[in-house]
Design a protein around this motif. Structure first.
Motif, PDB file in Angstrom:
ATOM      1  N   GLY A  48      -0.194   5.820   8.159  1.00  0.00           N
ATOM      2  CA  GLY A  48       1.097   5.559   8.684  1.00  0.00           C
ATOM      3  C   GLY A  48       1.665   4.497   7.526  1.00  0.00           C
ATOM      4  N   GLY A  49       1.056   4.623   6.145  1.00  0.00           N
ATOM      5  CA  GLY A  49       1.380   4.049   5.190  1.00  0.00           C
ATOM      6  C   GLY A  49       2.289   4.963   4.281  1.00  0.00           C
ATOM      7  N   ASN A  50       3.040   4.243   3.712  1.00  0.00           N
ATOM      8  CA  ASN A  50       4.080   5.131   2.086  1.00  0.00           C
ATOM      9  C   ASN A  50       2.828   5.804   1.430  1.00  0.00           C
ATOM     10  OD1 ASN A  50       4.103   2.839   0.783  1.00  0.00           O
ATOM     11  ND2 ASN A  50       6.038   2.111   2.203  1.00  0.00           N
ATOM     12  N   ALA A  51       4.319   6.235   0.330  1.00  0.00           N
ATOM     13  CA  ALA A  51       3.601   6.775  -1.009  1.00  0.00           C
ATOM     14  C   ALA A  51       3.147   5.361  -1.931  1.00  0.00           C
ATOM     15  CB  ALA A  51       4.064   7.229  -1.514  1.00  0.00           C
ATOM     16  N   PHE A  52       3.937   4.085  -1.411  1.00  0.00           N
ATOM     17  CA  PHE A  52       3.183   2.679  -2.694  1.00  0.00           C
ATOM     18  C   PHE A  52       2.138   2.219  -1.821  1.00  0.00           C
ATOM     19  CE2 PHE A  52       7.783   3.321  -2.070  1.00  0.00           C
ATOM     20  CZ  PHE A  52       7.700   3.706  -3.644  1.00  0.00           C
ATOM     21  N   ASP A  53       1.797   2.110  -0.395  1.00  0.00           N
ATOM     22  CA  ASP A  53       0.678   1.884   0.158  1.00  0.00           C
ATOM     23  C   ASP A  53      -0.765   2.928  -0.494  1.00  0.00           C
ATOM     24  OD1 ASP A  53       1.149  -0.282   1.812  1.00  0.00           O
ATOM     25  OD2 ASP A  53       2.009   1.925   2.854  1.00  0.00           O
ATOM     26  N   ALA A  54      -0.495   4.440  -0.430  1.00  0.00           N
ATOM     27  CA  ALA A  54      -1.236   4.810  -1.388  1.00  0.00           C
ATOM     28  C   ALA A  54      -1.602   5.031  -1.709  1.00  0.00           C
ATOM     29  CB  ALA A  54      -0.425   6.407  -0.447  1.00  0.00           C
TER      30      ALA A  54
END
Length: 570
Positions: A48-54
């Protein structure tokens, strides 16, 4: 030149014909140079994370699985596209000089400049590492998942046996002489270099990551990790102090914007000169209408090499830290200056040495800024690039580095990570725009890139490779936009690199007829990179293409020289 519809049609057909090539996805994509790091980032998207989490998870994982090129002691540039607000920002987390550095820091007692190889192993070359501050900024302003979740894959990789891959094997064999004692114990245990297939457990690095997990990224800049960094640097005779760590803050910049054909491009702003150099090449390609020549013709290679020479000469002469010098960034990309530089290129003349031009003539508010017209190719060739796109259309793209392979060769005892030698990016001669100085950023070629069409993100890419970065990025864009190659082929297409001083490097795969003609024009091909064996390349491009016409469909490709992967989330 292909239009957007034609470009995506080629990508789709290539994927139909080659199901095992690259990867695709609707709900996210991560591309990096190491498969395990891509998996860490993709896991965040899946949770459920976004590109910045990734991106945060990838950088932390790379600290474990690509520690010879990046890590806790690294610096870098992060390009962020926030799709909700349609905003693009540059997080400048580049390593910075300590306050005690002076312009003559690399000048020896006899007045001679310290040789480059000596500078790469000098503790004076250790800069204030910025990448952890960059991740802290991302986490506070863009990410959605808790740090404990983002760092868990990296801790798991460090605590458990990691199988040494071809990249580790190759770099240890070639550069083990650069390792100081603590690093030798890790990479050459009992005097025996780690080889592909061996396993390594990094418990000291796991401890460091657990401290960051519990205390936050600030733990690298104050507290026991910071103490260990400063003790190590000062024990070796370096200049870094506790205050330098405490005083470090990332810069949030507007991108350097440029255009190519019908596309808009976002690059890091100086002190990265990579964006200026890529933008300048593309503008000259456009002026020359390079796509009229066949993609494997000698004409294309000859024009491409001459264009690169001009861009590299200008980057070296005119790019430094904008906090210290006024830079002619607008003048370098002014249409009249581009025409003037393009007029120096001639299909019918032999390749020759070139010098920097004078963009100040085209810069509003011209002044007598310091500059040098001498090309000095000393930037480290190893770095890493990685990028992530999420289901909401956000993009995070980062190029990070500890500069040379194994950085300074100095590892922080009991904490398991190497310190950078980023200050070798300075031109060591006092009196030039990129001279060393207190609290100054050295110029860099790092160039994470996002391309837009009709204000929608279309393509993100980047590469390691020191000064060759600007060749890899520009030539990949040329292959996609002008020659309408599938992304996989655009990245695998043999690349060419020629400096203003005529140092030429090339990759196997350039046809012999073209090579013969280029040799007759004065090119000396003395350094070949074997593409087919994947031993190494000019760069290591990681890229993701975004098809907005097909439900935000994603194509991702990881280049061949490192054991990387592009992983899509269906």
């Amino acid at each position: 030149m292909a239009n957007l519809e034609e470009i995506f049609q080629v990508q789709k057909q290539y994927r139909i014909d080659n199901e095992d090539k690259g990867d695709t996805g609707y709900n996210g994509m991560v591309a990096s140079a190491i498969k395990e790091a891509s998996e860490a980032g993709n896991k965040m998207l899946d949770e459920g994370g976004n590109a910045f989490d990734a991106l945060i998870a990838v950088q932390l994982a790379l600290a474990v699985v690509e520690g010879m090129n990046t890590g806790i002691g690294a610096g870098g540039f992060i390009l962020c596209y926030d799709n909700e607000n349609k905003k693009t920002k540059v997080v400048t987390a580049h390593s910075r000089a300590p306050s005690g550095l002076t312009p003559d820091c690399f000048v020896e007692d006899d007045g001679e400049v310290m040789p480059f190889d000596e500078r790469t192993e000098s503790p004076v070359s250790i800069g204030v590492p910025g990448i952890m501050k960059g991740l802290e900024y991302l986490h506070k302003n863009y990410a959605t998942l808790p740090l404990e979740q983002l760092i868990d894959p990296a801790i798991h990789l460090a605590k458990n046996e990691f199988r040494v891959n071809s990249l580790w094997d190759r770099t240890i064999q070639l550069f083990k002489h650069r390792l100081k004692e603590t690093a030798r114990q890790k990479f050459t245990p009992n005097g025996k270099p780690l080889r592909e297939g061996d396993t390594i457990t990094q418990l000291e690095l796991a401890k460091t990551l657990e401290i960051i997990r519990d205390q936050g990224f600030k733990a690298v800049y104050e507290g026991e990790i910071a103490d260990a960094i400063i003790d190590t640097v000062q024990e070796h005779g370096g200049m870094l102090t506790h205050q330098d760590l405490l005083n470090y803050h990332v810069k949030i910049d507007e991108p350097l914007w440029s255009t190519y054909r019908d596309f808009k491009l976002a690059f890091p702003y100086p002190p990265s000169g990579g964006g200026v150099a890529v933008a300048q090449q593309l503008k000259i390609f456009e002026e020359l209408d390079i796509s009229q020549y066949e993609p494997h013709s000698w004409e294309k290679y000859h024009l491409m090499a001459q264009t690169l020479q001009l861009a590299l000469a200008d980057r070296e002469a005119h790019i430094g830290d904008p906090n210290f010098h006024r830079l002619p960034s607008d003048g370098l990309l002014h249409p009249d200056y581009i025409k003037k530089r393009a007029n120096q290129i001639d299909l019918n003349k032999d390749v020759s040495k070139v010098e920097a031009g004078d963009p100040w003539e085209y810069q509003e508010g011209k002044d007598g800024s310091i500059q040098t017209n001498t090309y000095v190719d000393n930037e480290g060739y190893e770095t890493t690039h990685f990028t992530a796109v999420d289901q909401w259309g956000n993009i995070a793209s980062c190029t990070s580095s500890i500069e040379r392979i194994f950085g300074s060769g100095i590892m922080v005892p009991h904490y398991g990570f190497l310190l950078n030698n980023d200050l070798t990016d300075f031109n060591p001669e006092p009196g030039n725009v990129n001279e060393p100085n207190s609290n100054k950023y050295p110029a860099s070629s790092k160039c994470p890139t996002i391309m837009f069409h009709d204000d929608k993100p279309f393509f993100t890419l980047g590469s390691p490779g020191g000064p060759t970065i600007v060749a890899s990025v520009a030539q990949t864009i040329l292959n996609v936009i002008d020659y309408n190659m599938p992304l996989e082929k655009a990245i695998k297409e043999p690349r060419l690199y020629t400096t203003p001083d005529l140092e030429t490097q090339w990759e196997d795969g350039i046809n012999e007829k073209a090579l013969q003609k280029l040799r007759s024009l004065g090119y000396e091909f003395t350094h070949s990179f074997r593409v087919v064996s994947a031993d190494t390349r000019l760069g290591d491009v990681q890229a993701i293409m975004i098809d907005q016409t097909n439900g935000h469909f994603l194509y991702g490709v990881a280049d061949s020289p490192r054991p990387g992967d592009a992983e899509g989330l269906e």
